[in-house]
Design a protein around this motif. Structure first.
Motif, PDB file in Angstrom:
ATOM      1  N   GLY B 303       0.809  -1.214   0.000  1.00  0.00           N
ATOM      2  CA  GLY B 303       0.000   0.000   0.000  1.00  0.00           C
ATOM      3  C   GLY B 303       0.841   1.262   0.000  1.00  0.00           C
ATOM      4  O   GLY B 303       0.329   2.362   0.120  1.00  0.00           O
ATOM      5  N   GLU B 304       2.121   1.108  -0.111  1.00  0.00           N
ATOM      6  CA  GLU B 304       2.992   2.279  -0.098  1.00  0.00           C
ATOM      7  C   GLU B 304       3.384   2.691  -1.499  1.00  0.00           C
ATOM      8  O   GLU B 304       3.474   1.866  -2.403  1.00  0.00           O
ATOM      9  CB  GLU B 304       4.254   1.995   0.727  1.00  0.00           C
ATOM     10  N   GLN B 305       3.645   3.916  -1.614  1.00  0.00           N
ATOM     11  CA  GLN B 305       4.102   4.477  -2.877  1.00  0.00           C
ATOM     12  C   GLN B 305       5.505   5.012  -2.621  1.00  0.00           C
ATOM     13  O   GLN B 305       5.790   5.478  -1.526  1.00  0.00           O
ATOM     14  CB  GLN B 305       3.156   5.629  -3.248  1.00  0.00           C
ATOM     15  N   SER B 306       6.367   4.931  -3.577  1.00  0.00           N
ATOM     16  CA  SER B 306       7.687   5.497  -3.322  1.00  0.00           C
ATOM     17  C   SER B 306       8.246   6.229  -4.530  1.00  0.00           C
ATOM     18  O   SER B 306       7.878   5.947  -5.666  1.00  0.00           O
ATOM     19  CB  SER B 306       8.655   4.408  -2.851  1.00  0.00           C
ATOM     20  N   LEU B 307       9.101   7.195  -4.260  1.00  0.00           N
ATOM     21  CA  LEU B 307       9.774   7.947  -5.320  1.00  0.00           C
ATOM     22  C   LEU B 307      11.248   8.096  -4.936  1.00  0.00           C
ATOM     23  O   LEU B 307      11.567   8.257  -3.746  1.00  0.00           O
ATOM     24  CB  LEU B 307       9.156   9.333  -5.467  1.00  0.00           C
TER      25      LEU B 307
END
Lengths: 255, 367
Positions: B303-307
């Motif tokens: 459920g995490e988003q990363s950049l």
């Protein structure tokens, strides 16, 4: 820089000497024992004592005080009312009236005297102490307006708003907030007006009826019969009283 | 239609100052007993609204109702409201007790009644011991309390506060925020407060209206405004917010993929139901600094988003550390990490890492 400072200091000293030298000389010679004004013959109080028993002078003094008191009250009543009332006018109107108020201060007093005389004659008002009082009130109104308005402009306008917010009517705001806060200016203006009235010669000269002799008029008539040490003494007293009143006026205004 | 529970009901209020609209069709309803704030930068028109409620300015259009009664042509001294001025405007020639007694005296209350009400009001603001002082002998905080007591003694239906805490220093300001709130509870009256200080508005208010250029942008509880800002302005004005602009590439059920030319990579968002977003729509994604996590691990949680990002600056502020991380040439984000052992304090400028957040924490605005 330093040299310029030294020069300015000397210049202002010379200036002060020029302004106050004659007055100092007048006061000094009021203590001169000689009847001839120009030579010094030692100290005496006799000219002051002579004033004290001169009934005509005492009458003139009483007239002067009476005129000054009544005209001051009159000028305060009209001037404070006008100063406070001006606030409810628009900015442009306010400035116009304020500027019109300055005019009497620069009109030559002789003109004002003549026009007042004409005015009273036209209205068939006999010249008396009453007319003198009215004349003095007239030139004192602008003085009061200017002093009171200067203070009024420094007051926080929110104080009047907060009074209205708390339920005060216009008149109650005036009575409990505006006027109490203006008190130092009103007192100062009153003292100033009182002094100006006390010292006035020209307007008084034109508007005084028979028997309405004020102190400056009396001094003038005494000089006609030659300078005397009594006049020196009287003038010295006058100068000192006036200076004290003006000093007091400035002092109460500073509060 | 008049809402009976409304304390103040404002309908399309307009105030012009020359050619500019100082207040631009503002409509608001303040509930009885509510602590309501008007928040906005200076020149937003919030003080004008307040002064129109108090009756010091006349609206050019629109209506103001207080307790269901129209305030048209009602002068300030007849309105059931009291205003506490920013500068307090205490009467300098009156003692504390005389200042407080002014309102009831003007309304012609009986003398005995006035004395007891003044005492009660001064008790409420905890100033009973200073009754006989002059305002000039009081500290700023005490003057503020006198101003409050002087207004509250009239038992107004609504108390209006114009930047009530702006003249106080930081410490006192925070104490008074709590104090004001409890005074409001004791006085049981509606408070309408104007402030440009967002933290103040959030801590004190039940609801806040954010104003900008004469308009109300959003009205809501502090939590609503912070968690679900309706516009970039509100998001920026309330708290710090990290933004990324992009274009919707794909829509997949309630999720969408956004591509931003400003940084490397794509991000996933939850599509907000109330916005009509299609493939190709430009959107702005907002994330609060404390919802971000810094990580050097390759794999994120579910459920995490990363950049991908690199550390630009590390700012130590006691209770937490702020990291300025660079995601692209023109994109620098604020990340707040609590200063506990779990916080990554080994990071130094130049480190490469990834910024991560729960997808549901991102707020999406359509441009």
């Amino acid at each position: 820089m330093k040299q310029a400072g030294g020069w300015l200091w000397r210049l202002s000293l010379a200036n002060l000497l020029f302004l106050y030298g004659p007055i100092a000389l007048l006061i000094l010679f009021s203590f001169n024992a000689s009847r001839l004004s120009a030579t010094w013959q030692g100290w005496t109080w006799q000219w002051y004592r002579a004033l004290w028993v001169n009934q005509a002078l005492l009458d003139a003094t009483a007239n002067s005080l009476w005129v000054a008191a009544v005209s001051t009250v009159l000028a305060l009543f009209l001037g404070v009312g006008l100063a406070v009332g001006l606030d409810s006018l628009s900015g442009r109107r306010q400035r116009q009236i304020e500027q019109a108020m300055l005019l009497p201060l620069v009109i030559p007093e002789v003109m004002m005297g003549v026009s007042l005389l004409l005015f009273f004659v036209l209205l068939q008002i006999p010249l008396s102490l009453m007319t003198v009082m009215m004349g003095h009130a007239l030139f004192n109104v602008p003085v009061v307006v200017i002093i009171v308005r200067a203070r009024l402009k420094k007051l926080d306008p929110r104080l009047m708003e907060v009074a209205a917010d708390l339920g005060a009517t216009y008149w109650n705001t005036l009575r409990y907030v505006t006027i109490p806060l203006l008190r130092p200016a009103i007192l100062g203006a009153g003292l100033m007006a009182f002094t100006i009235s006390l010292d006035d010669f020209i307007v008084t000269y034109f508007t005084a009826g028979p028997g309405a002799t004020t102190l400056p008029l009396k001094v003038y008539s005494m000089i006609k019969s030659g300078m005397s040490p009594e006049i020196n003494a009287l003038s010295a007293l006058f100068v000192i009283v006036s200076m004290c009143l003006i000093g007091l006026s400035l002092l109460v205004q500073r509060r | 239609m008049v809402d009976q529970s409304a304390s103040i009901d404002i309908a399309s209020l307009v105030k012009r100052h020359g050619a500019t609209l100082a207040v631009d069709h503002v409509s608001l309803t303040v509930q009885r007993g509510e602590f309501f704030s008007l928040l906005g930068p200076s020149g937003a028109g919030k003080t004008s609204v307040l002064r129109m409620i108090a009756g010091f300015e006349t609206p050019d259009e629109g209506t103001i109702r207080i307790d269901g009664r129209s305030m048209e042509a009602v002068p300030p001294n007849r309105r059931p409201v009291n205003l506490v001025f920013q500068s307090y405007a205490l009467f300098p020639h009156m003692t504390v007790a005389q200042n407080v007694a002014f309102g009831p005296t003007m309304q012609g209350a009986p003398r005995a009644d006035i004395t007891s009400r003044v005492r009660l009001a001064l008790d409420m603001v905890k100033l009973s011991s200073k009754e006989e002082r002059l305002p000039s002998q009081l500290s700023g905080g005490e003057q503020q309390r006198v101003a409050l007591a002087r207004a509250l003694v009239n038992r107004p239906s609504v108390l209006l506060l114009d930047e009530p805490l702006s003249a106080l220093d930081q410490q006192l300001r925070q104490e008074m925020q709590v104090e004001l709130k409890s005074i409001q509870a004791r006085a049981a009256c509606t408070f309408v407060c104007v402030t440009h200080h967002q933290e103040e508005a959030l801590t004190m208010s039940d609801r806040v209206a954010v104003m900008h250029q004469g308009r109300v942008l959003q009205v809501g509880s502090p939590q609503d405004l912070y968690e679900a800002p309706g516009s970039a302005f509100v998001a920026r004005f309330i708290g710090v917010s990290n933004e990324l602009r992009g274009i919707v590439r794909r829509i997949d059920g309630e999720r969408a993929i956004v591509h931003s030319p400003e940084c490397v990579g794509e991000i996933q968002i939850v599509l907000p139901l109330h916005l009509a977003i299609q493939v190709g729509s430009p959107v702005t994604v907002l994330i609060r600094p404390e919802r971000l996590r810094l990580s050097t691990a390759v794999q994120g949680l579910s459920g995490e988003q990363s950049l991908a990002a690199s550390v630009d600056k590390v700012l130590y502020s006691g209770s937490d550390r702020r990291y300025l991380v660079r995601l692209g040439e023109h994109v620098v984000w604020n990340v707040r990490v609590p200063n506990d052992e779990s916080g990554r304090h080994g990071l130094v400028p130049g480190d490469h890492l990834s910024v991560r957040w729960q997808i549901s924490d991102a707020v999406v605005l359509s441009e």
